[in-house]
Design a protein around this motif. Structure first.
Motif, PDB file in Angstrom:
ATOM      1  N   GLY A 195      71.039  62.209  20.043  1.00 32.48           N
ATOM      2  CA  GLY A 195      70.502  62.785  18.811  1.00 32.48           C
ATOM      3  C   GLY A 195      69.954  61.745  17.859  1.00 32.48           C
ATOM      4  O   GLY A 195      69.423  62.086  16.803  1.00 32.48           O
ATOM      5  N   TYR A 196      70.057  60.445  18.220  1.00 23.76           N
ATOM      6  CA  TYR A 196      69.435  59.391  17.425  1.00 23.76           C
ATOM      7  C   TYR A 196      67.914  59.379  17.609  1.00 23.76           C
ATOM      8  O   TYR A 196      67.192  58.806  16.786  1.00 23.76           O
ATOM      9  N   HIS A 197      67.453  60.019  18.685  1.00 26.65           N
ATOM     10  CA  HIS A 197      66.014  59.920  18.966  1.00 26.65           C
ATOM     11  C   HIS A 197      65.401  61.176  19.591  1.00 26.65           C
ATOM     12  O   HIS A 197      64.187  61.333  19.573  1.00 26.65           O
ATOM     13  N   THR A 198      66.219  62.092  20.144  1.00 26.57           N
ATOM     14  CA  THR A 198      65.664  63.239  20.854  1.00 26.57           C
ATOM     15  C   THR A 198      66.314  64.538  20.387  1.00 26.57           C
ATOM     16  O   THR A 198      67.547  64.640  20.381  1.00 26.57           O
ATOM     17  N   PRO A 199      65.526  65.543  20.008  1.00 29.84           N
ATOM     18  CA  PRO A 199      66.099  66.832  19.602  1.00 29.84           C
ATOM     19  C   PRO A 199      66.855  67.486  20.752  1.00 29.84           C
ATOM     20  O   PRO A 199      66.475  67.357  21.930  1.00 29.84           O
ATOM     21  N   ALA A 259      68.397  67.923  15.544  1.00 34.66           N
ATOM     22  CA  ALA A 259      66.957  67.684  15.360  1.00 34.66           C
ATOM     23  C   ALA A 259      66.507  66.325  15.894  1.00 34.66           C
ATOM     24  O   ALA A 259      65.313  66.012  15.874  1.00 34.66           O
ATOM     25  N   GLY A 260      67.447  65.497  16.356  1.00 34.91           N
ATOM     26  CA  GLY A 260      67.089  64.184  16.862  1.00 34.91           C
ATOM     27  C   GLY A 260      66.756  63.181  15.780  1.00 34.91           C
ATOM     28  O   GLY A 260      66.069  62.186  16.027  1.00 34.91           O
ATOM     29  N   THR A 261      67.260  63.408  14.566  1.00 35.35           N
ATOM     30  CA  THR A 261      66.965  62.522  13.437  1.00 35.35           C
ATOM     31  C   THR A 261      68.200  61.780  12.931  1.00 35.35           C
ATOM     32  O   THR A 261      68.181  61.191  11.852  1.00 35.35           O
ATOM     33  N   ALA A 262      69.312  61.844  13.700  1.00 28.93           N
ATOM     34  CA  ALA A 262      70.520  61.116  13.300  1.00 28.93           C
ATOM     35  C   ALA A 262      70.257  59.617  13.400  1.00 28.93           C
ATOM     36  O   ALA A 262      69.333  59.162  14.090  1.00 28.93           O
ATOM     37  N   MET A 263      71.055  58.838  12.689  1.00 31.45           N
ATOM     38  CA  MET A 263      70.892  57.384  12.668  1.00 31.45           C
ATOM     39  C   MET A 263      72.006  56.707  13.452  1.00 31.45           C
ATOM     40  O   MET A 263      73.077  57.285  13.668  1.00 31.45           O
ATOM     41  N   ASP A 309      75.980  57.319  13.258  1.00 32.20           N
ATOM     42  CA  ASP A 309      76.329  58.633  12.709  1.00 32.20           C
ATOM     43  C   ASP A 309      77.421  59.334  13.505  1.00 32.20           C
ATOM     44  O   ASP A 309      78.116  60.206  12.970  1.00 32.20           O
ATOM     45  N   LYS A 329      71.262  67.045  11.863  1.00 31.27           N
ATOM     46  CA  LYS A 329      70.452  65.858  12.179  1.00 31.27           C
ATOM     47  C   LYS A 329      70.557  65.517  13.664  1.00 31.27           C
ATOM     48  O   LYS A 329      69.563  65.161  14.302  1.00 31.27           O
TER      49      LYS A 329
END
Length: 437
Positions: free
Chosen positions: A413-417, A365-369, A372, A362
């Motif tokens: 990684g909260y917003h950018t791959p 891919a930049g999809t972590a919250m 995390d 995650k």
């Protein structure tokens, strides 16, 4: 800078037919064996103790002390097992040693086995490196034909057999007790200790397990003495050793130097970093050792120097990463390896490494919250120190050290791959077709 090099193990690597018995004997080979067989075994043990040879397989435990733990009053046979299951990511020192000069290892085995009153020794070699296995087998055959192995070696009354055993490709078998289980024909899984191998190892008998480089260093100590060996290195880390440099440097390879050389000096020996780029981070001893950064360039590459920096010397596998590299991606690749190679015996390791991979994917891919990163560290806290062997600790070290030095990259990684922040094609060593992600 070449005066930093101390070619002992690697001195003959570039010579024609260096793996042949005749060539090895022409350069003084098996002289140490002849000397050792005239000595008392206890004197050999004390010689290695006095030299302060520390295990070159990662832990750095004193070799002579390990030998002295073997109970000679135990009626069972004594065994010597050479751990040649080199499979730590980034580690590549034992394989070239065994390919170039296998007789160095064979002679070291004879001397070491004699010192611990052992009559059967094993070389446990990684099964994928078939070329190395064949070269070891050839060297052992030559030693038998010359009378250096078998019954009544050189008329001394000492008997020794060496068996070259091919492993089945499991990283976990590099752990000494898992290796012993595999050697006995069982699934390679770590044993609960105690008892330790020195008391109940192979076939429940006293066993010494040493790394290839450790055993290969013994003949030089016998030939030149403990004081000569102690003249190199630092106060507590003595002698010469092989440093493996790979990654973003101009001339990767093996560099044999005294213990305590700095990474800055080694990088200079390797031709420097890639043009136009700077060091970002490195592993001092393979992927299971906590990563370090440019601020550690001038620390001595010995056991104490790396421990003071919060890392480990390990196998001296220096993977060099420059400023084009994504720490998130690198950490994910390391942990994917440990997840795949976990033997599954311990729940924290088996389940924890799987969850680390899911979370790191995650981040990549930049999809972590939000939060995390702390969750990642919490998972690590529930894995480290809670397993039978150090595989889980290695996976945790890769993650925690990366977060410690580059937390902002993980938070990105909260917003950018990761591949947008650090395009992977820029860090690639070799051109690849298609999508390199």
């Amino acid at each position: 800078m070449t005066d930093l090099l101390t070619p002992v193990l690697s001195e003959q690597w570039g010579e024609p037919n260096s793996w042949k018995l005749a060539r090895y004997e022409a350069t003084g080979g098996y002289r140490a064996m002849r000397t050792a067989l005239t000595m008392q075994p206890v004197d050999l043990v004390n010689l290695v103790k006095d030299a302060n040879l520390r295990g070159r397989g990662g832990a750095g435990f004193p070799t002579g002390m390990k030998w002295s733990f073997v109970p000679q009053d135990n009626p069972n046979p004594k065994y010597l097992v050479v751990n040649a299951d080199e499979s730590e990511p980034g580690t590549c020192k034992d394989i070239p040693l065994m390919m170039a000069t296998p007789h160095t290892l064979v002679e070291g085995i004879i001397v070491s086995a004699y010192a611990i009153n052992c009559h059967t020794a094993f070389i446990y070699c990684r099964g994928e490196v078939l070329h190395v296995i064949r070269r070891l087998q050839q060297a052992v055959r030559e030693a038998y034909a010359a009378g250096y192995l078998g019954k009544n070696i050189l008329g001394t009354g000492y008997d020794l057999d060496i068996i070259v055993h091919a492993g089945a490709g499991a990283y976990i078998c590099g752990e000494e007790t898992a290796l012993l289980d595999s050697l006995e024909g069982r699934r390679g899984q770590p044993r609960l200790r105690p008892p330790f191998p020195a008391v109940a190892g192979l076939y429940a008998s006293p066993t010494v397990v040493n790394n290839v480089e450790s055993i290969s260093s013994v003949p030089a100590i016998v030939n030149h003495g403990a004081e000569w060996f102690q003249s190199m290195g630092t106060e507590k880390s003595k002698g010469f050793t092989l440093y493996s440099l790979s990654g973003h440097i101009k001339t990767p390879g093996q560099f044999e130097a005294p213990m305590g050389v700095t990474l800055r000096e080694l990088i200079e020996l390797g031709g420097g970093m890639r043009d136009g780029h700077e060091l970002k981070f490195f592993t001092p001893g393979g992927s299971s050792t906590p990563i370090l950064t440019p601020e550690h360039l001038d620390l001595p590459m010995d056991y104490e120097g790396m421990a003071a920096a919060g890392s480990m010397l390990g196998t001296k596998a220096l993977q060099i990463f420059d400023d084009t590299t994504s720490v998130v991606r690198t950490t994910l690749r390391f942990v994917e390896f440990y997840k795949h190679e976990s033997c599954g015996k311990c729940t924290p390791c088996r389940e924890g490494t799987w969850w680390l991979v899911q979370l790191l994917m995650k981040f990549e891919a930049g999809t972590a919250m939000e939060g995390d990163v702390d969750k990642l560290l919490d998972i690590c806290d529930n894995i480290g120190g809670r397993s039978f062997c150090a595989l889980a600790d290695g996976a945790v070290a890769a993650v925690t050290s990366a977060v410690r030095h580059f937390r902002s990259e993980f938070e990105a990684g909260y917003h950018t791959p990761a591949w947008e922040l650090f395009p992977y094609e820029k860090s690639a060593l070799f051109a690849a077709e298609g999508d390199v992600r």
